[in-house]
Design a protein around this motif. Structure first.
Motif, PDB file in Angstrom:
ATOM      1  N   GLU A  12       6.946  17.313  -3.391  1.00  0.00           N
ATOM      2  CA  GLU A  12       5.656  17.982  -3.246  1.00  0.00           C
ATOM      3  C   GLU A  12       4.968  17.659  -1.914  1.00  0.00           C
ATOM      4  OE1 GLU A  12       4.741  20.228  -5.218  1.00  0.00           O
ATOM      5  OE2 GLU A  12       6.178  19.900  -6.841  1.00  0.00           O
ATOM      6  N   LEU A  13       5.616  16.819  -1.095  1.00  0.00           N
ATOM      7  CA  LEU A  13       5.136  16.539   0.266  1.00  0.00           C
ATOM      8  C   LEU A  13       6.238  16.923   1.253  1.00  0.00           C
ATOM      9  CD1 LEU A  13       3.344  13.052   0.072  1.00  0.00           C
ATOM     10  CD2 LEU A  13       2.283  15.316   0.237  1.00  0.00           C
ATOM     11  N   PRO A  14       6.493  18.203   1.418  1.00  0.00           N
ATOM     12  CA  PRO A  14       7.571  18.619   2.326  1.00  0.00           C
ATOM     13  C   PRO A  14       7.286  18.199   3.767  1.00  0.00           C
ATOM     14  CG  PRO A  14       6.222  20.503   1.672  1.00  0.00           C
ATOM     15  CD  PRO A  14       5.791  19.356   0.814  1.00  0.00           C
ATOM     16  N   GLY A  15       8.336  17.793   4.464  1.00  0.00           N
ATOM     17  CA  GLY A  15       8.189  17.389   5.859  1.00  0.00           C
ATOM     18  C   GLY A  15       7.656  15.991   6.040  1.00  0.00           C
ATOM     19  N   VAL A  16       7.679  15.178   4.969  1.00  0.00           N
ATOM     20  CA  VAL A  16       7.146  13.824   5.034  1.00  0.00           C
ATOM     21  C   VAL A  16       8.142  12.858   4.398  1.00  0.00           C
ATOM     22  CG1 VAL A  16       5.234  12.286   4.429  1.00  0.00           C
ATOM     23  CG2 VAL A  16       4.796  14.723   4.843  1.00  0.00           C
ATOM     24  N   ASP A  17       8.528  11.803   5.127  1.00  0.00           N
ATOM     25  CA  ASP A  17       9.309  10.710   4.566  1.00  0.00           C
ATOM     26  C   ASP A  17       8.361   9.590   4.162  1.00  0.00           C
ATOM     27  OD1 ASP A  17      11.673  12.018   4.940  1.00  0.00           O
ATOM     28  OD2 ASP A  17      12.230  10.950   6.764  1.00  0.00           O
ATOM     29  N   LEU A  18       8.794   8.764   3.204  1.00  0.00           N
ATOM     30  CA  LEU A  18       7.967   7.694   2.666  1.00  0.00           C
ATOM     31  C   LEU A  18       8.743   6.380   2.677  1.00  0.00           C
ATOM     32  CD1 LEU A  18       6.770   9.695  -0.488  1.00  0.00           C
ATOM     33  CD2 LEU A  18       5.527   9.457   1.676  1.00  0.00           C
ATOM     34  N   LEU A  19       8.038   5.288   2.895  1.00  0.00           N
ATOM     35  CA  LEU A  19       8.683   3.968   2.910  1.00  0.00           C
ATOM     36  C   LEU A  19       7.736   2.934   2.345  1.00  0.00           C
ATOM     37  CD1 LEU A  19      11.049   2.066   3.961  1.00  0.00           C
ATOM     38  CD2 LEU A  19       9.637   1.758   6.000  1.00  0.00           C
ATOM     39  N   ARG A  20       8.289   2.033   1.551  1.00  0.00           N
ATOM     40  CA  ARG A  20       7.563   0.836   1.127  1.00  0.00           C
ATOM     41  C   ARG A  20       8.527  -0.328   1.293  1.00  0.00           C
ATOM     42  NH1 ARG A  20       5.652   1.828  -4.322  1.00  0.00           N
ATOM     43  NH2 ARG A  20       3.786   2.782  -3.447  1.00  0.00           N
ATOM     44  N   ALA A  21       8.097  -1.407   1.960  1.00  0.00           N
ATOM     45  CA  ALA A  21       9.050  -2.467   2.279  1.00  0.00           C
ATOM     46  C   ALA A  21       8.379  -3.812   2.501  1.00  0.00           C
ATOM     47  CB  ALA A  21       9.847  -2.098   3.539  1.00  0.00           C
ATOM     48  N   ALA A 130       2.612   9.511  -4.891  1.00  0.00           N
ATOM     49  CA  ALA A 130       3.971  10.060  -4.878  1.00  0.00           C
ATOM     50  C   ALA A 130       4.822   9.404  -5.954  1.00  0.00           C
ATOM     51  CB  ALA A 130       4.596   9.874  -3.504  1.00  0.00           C
ATOM     52  N   ASP A 131       4.686   8.083  -6.115  1.00  0.00           N
ATOM     53  CA  ASP A 131       5.412   7.366  -7.170  1.00  0.00           C
ATOM     54  C   ASP A 131       5.076   7.914  -8.548  1.00  0.00           C
ATOM     55  OD1 ASP A 131       7.187   5.520  -6.142  1.00  0.00           O
ATOM     56  OD2 ASP A 131       5.708   3.926  -5.951  1.00  0.00           O
ATOM     57  N   GLU A 132       3.819   8.234  -8.741  1.00  0.00           N
ATOM     58  CA  GLU A 132       3.355   8.690 -10.054  1.00  0.00           C
ATOM     59  C   GLU A 132       3.556  10.184 -10.269  1.00  0.00           C
ATOM     60  OE1 GLU A 132      -0.686   7.410  -9.942  1.00  0.00           O
ATOM     61  OE2 GLU A 132      -0.210   5.310 -10.411  1.00  0.00           O
ATOM     62  N   GLY A 133       4.044  10.886  -9.248  1.00  0.00           N
ATOM     63  CA  GLY A 133       4.242  12.324  -9.368  1.00  0.00           C
ATOM     64  C   GLY A 133       2.956  13.110  -9.358  1.00  0.00           C
ATOM     65  N   ALA A 137      -3.050  14.534  -5.626  1.00  0.00           N
ATOM     66  CA  ALA A 137      -3.574  13.339  -4.961  1.00  0.00           C
ATOM     67  C   ALA A 137      -2.772  13.006  -3.718  1.00  0.00           C
ATOM     68  CB  ALA A 137      -3.570  12.158  -5.928  1.00  0.00           C
ATOM     69  N   ALA A 138      -1.450  13.072  -3.796  1.00  0.00           N
ATOM     70  CA  ALA A 138      -0.612  12.703  -2.657  1.00  0.00           C
ATOM     71  C   ALA A 138      -0.903  13.595  -1.452  1.00  0.00           C
ATOM     72  CB  ALA A 138       0.861  12.785  -3.036  1.00  0.00           C
ATOM     73  N   ASP A 139      -0.975  14.903  -1.686  1.00  0.00           N
ATOM     74  CA  ASP A 139      -1.214  15.846  -0.605  1.00  0.00           C
ATOM     75  C   ASP A 139      -2.615  15.671  -0.028  1.00  0.00           C
ATOM     76  OD1 ASP A 139      -0.860  17.917   1.166  1.00  0.00           O
ATOM     77  OD2 ASP A 139      -1.113  19.504  -0.322  1.00  0.00           O
ATOM     78  N   THR A 140      -3.606  15.509  -0.909  1.00  0.00           N
ATOM     79  CA  THR A 140      -4.989  15.343  -0.459  1.00  0.00           C
ATOM     80  C   THR A 140      -5.151  14.081   0.376  1.00  0.00           C
ATOM     81  OG1 THR A 140      -5.822  16.501  -2.410  1.00  0.00           O
ATOM     82  CG2 THR A 140      -7.375  15.103  -1.206  1.00  0.00           C
ATOM     83  N   LEU A 141      -4.653  12.964  -0.142  1.00  0.00           N
ATOM     84  CA  LEU A 141      -4.817  11.678   0.532  1.00  0.00           C
ATOM     85  C   LEU A 141      -4.076  11.644   1.867  1.00  0.00           C
ATOM     86  CD1 LEU A 141      -4.452   9.491  -2.654  1.00  0.00           C
ATOM     87  CD2 LEU A 141      -6.515   9.629  -1.231  1.00  0.00           C
ATOM     88  N   LEU A 142      -2.911  12.291   1.922  1.00  0.00           N
ATOM     89  CA  LEU A 142      -2.183  12.353   3.192  1.00  0.00           C
ATOM     90  C   LEU A 142      -3.014  13.081   4.240  1.00  0.00           C
ATOM     91  CD1 LEU A 142       0.513  11.944   4.807  1.00  0.00           C
ATOM     92  CD2 LEU A 142       1.082  14.273   4.086  1.00  0.00           C
ATOM     93  N   ARG A 143      -3.589  14.207   3.861  1.00  0.00           N
ATOM     94  CA  ARG A 143      -4.384  14.990   4.810  1.00  0.00           C
ATOM     95  C   ARG A 143      -5.633  14.227   5.247  1.00  0.00           C
ATOM     96  NH1 ARG A 143      -2.839  20.404   5.033  1.00  0.00           N
ATOM     97  NH2 ARG A 143      -1.113  20.860   3.607  1.00  0.00           N
ATOM     98  N   VAL A 144      -6.244  13.504   4.327  1.00  0.00           N
ATOM     99  CA  VAL A 144      -7.424  12.713   4.681  1.00  0.00           C
ATOM    100  C   VAL A 144      -7.032  11.597   5.643  1.00  0.00           C
ATOM    101  CG1 VAL A 144      -9.188  11.141   3.784  1.00  0.00           C
ATOM    102  CG2 VAL A 144      -8.667  13.260   2.559  1.00  0.00           C
ATOM    103  N   ALA A 145      -5.913  10.930   5.370  1.00  0.00           N
ATOM    104  CA  ALA A 145      -5.475   9.824   6.230  1.00  0.00           C
ATOM    105  C   ALA A 145      -5.132  10.306   7.632  1.00  0.00           C
ATOM    106  CB  ALA A 145      -4.265   9.130   5.603  1.00  0.00           C
ATOM    107  N   VAL A 146      -4.365  11.384   7.732  1.00  0.00           N
ATOM    108  CA  VAL A 146      -3.978  11.902   9.049  1.00  0.00           C
ATOM    109  C   VAL A 146      -5.198  12.389   9.812  1.00  0.00           C
ATOM    110  CG1 VAL A 146      -2.664  13.692  10.254  1.00  0.00           C
ATOM    111  CG2 VAL A 146      -1.622  12.455   8.341  1.00  0.00           C
TER     112      VAL A 146
END
Length: 285
Positions: A12-21, A130-133, A137-146
């Motif tokens: 649901e977040l096309p064009g975006v990779d995610l990482l947690r490490a 994104a973890d919770e599906g 929220a994922a799309d909204t928060l990404l746009r706010v952060a960027v």
């Protein structure tokens, strides 16, 4: 302390990779990304060489790297660093910039480190959503952060230098290496074929692309390996296709650039909602 990492995508977040490490001993060699890097540090310190000097990002700061910009990465303290990162494509960032900022031209980040605990929290919330599906929220928060980071630290992407004779030679060399990735020529043979000397070619290539030809080739091989893994090709077949001698050779270089082994990378791309991961990795936000 144990090291662990998850590199994945959320459909649901096309064009975006995610990482947690969390990394302690991990060292990222000089490499580039096709996408932007927005890395939010939760604990510890990351040091990365960028723009001719070492940059330090500690807890509450973000490491920001524009596409195709050479950089490295390593721990800045003995306990390493823990972080979450989003890697939006240039198209995604440009779309957000056009809608929410006054930036003109191709947008990019000005400074490689920004201290902003609020934006750090937003990035980790994107990963949790994104973890919770939770697509909304994922799309909204990404746009706010960027949007926030572009308003705080955005500007037009630096213009590429005017093409010189050296840059033209470097571009031709890059084209040859892309075509002959599995069986590249030696530096001397490449220089001879291009009508120059090995040292002149080495200097021109480094000046143009920020790394010598052999390092650029490794980076390019890993990029192509990622595409093949995304398409479902087995890691053992990928190694031969991109010019690594065997799968352990691929594993070593892939891990030093992407942060996870190719097998783990491919498994996560196939199953972004892996419940076993959430048992082993705590959300740092």
């Amino acid at each position: 302390m144990s090291e662990r990492a998850r590199h994945w995508q959320y459909e649901e977040l096309p064009g975006v990779d995610l990482l947690r490490a969390r990394y302690v001993r991990k060292t990222f060699v000089r490499h580039t990304h096709e996408n932007f890097v927005i890395a939010a540090i939760a604990d510890g310190v990351e040091v990365f060489h960028h723009g001719g000097g070492d940059q330090y990002a500690g807890a509450g700061a973000l490491a920001l790297v524009n596409p195709d910009t050479p950089h490295t990465g390593r721990a800045g303290v003995p306990e390493g660093w823990r972080y979450g990162a989003v890697y939006p494509s240039a198209d995604v960032v440009a779309e957000i910039a056009a809608e929410t900022t006054a930036l003109r031209g191709t947008p990019g980040f000005v400074s490689p480190v920004v201290d902003d605990p609020y934006a750090v929290g937003l990035v980790h919330q994107v990963l949790r959503a994104a973890d919770e599906g939770n697509a909304l929220a994922a799309d909204t928060l990404l746009r706010v952060a960027v949007t926030r980071l572009l308003r705080l630290n955005g500007g037009p992407m630096p213009r590429r230098a005017v093409r010189t004779a050296g840059a033209a030679i470097a571009a031709r060399a890059r084209g040859v290496l892309e075509q002959r990735m599995a069986r590249p020529p030696s530096l001397e043979q490449l220089a001879t074929d291009l009508g120059t000397s090995p040292f002149a070619l080495l200097r021109a290539f480094r000046d143009t692309y920020g790394m010598p030809p052999h390092a650029w080739l490794t980076d390019a091989r890993v990029r192509r390996a990622r595409r093949l893994l995304d398409a479902g090709t087995a890691p053992s077949e990928v190694a031969a296709a991109v010019g690594f001698t065997d799968q352990p050779h691929l594993n070593r270089h892939f891990s030093r650039i992407v942060g996870v082994p190719p097998g783990a990378y491919q498994r996560e791309r196939r199953n972004a909602q892996d419940p076993s991961w959430r048992k082993n990795v705590q959300d740092p936000s």
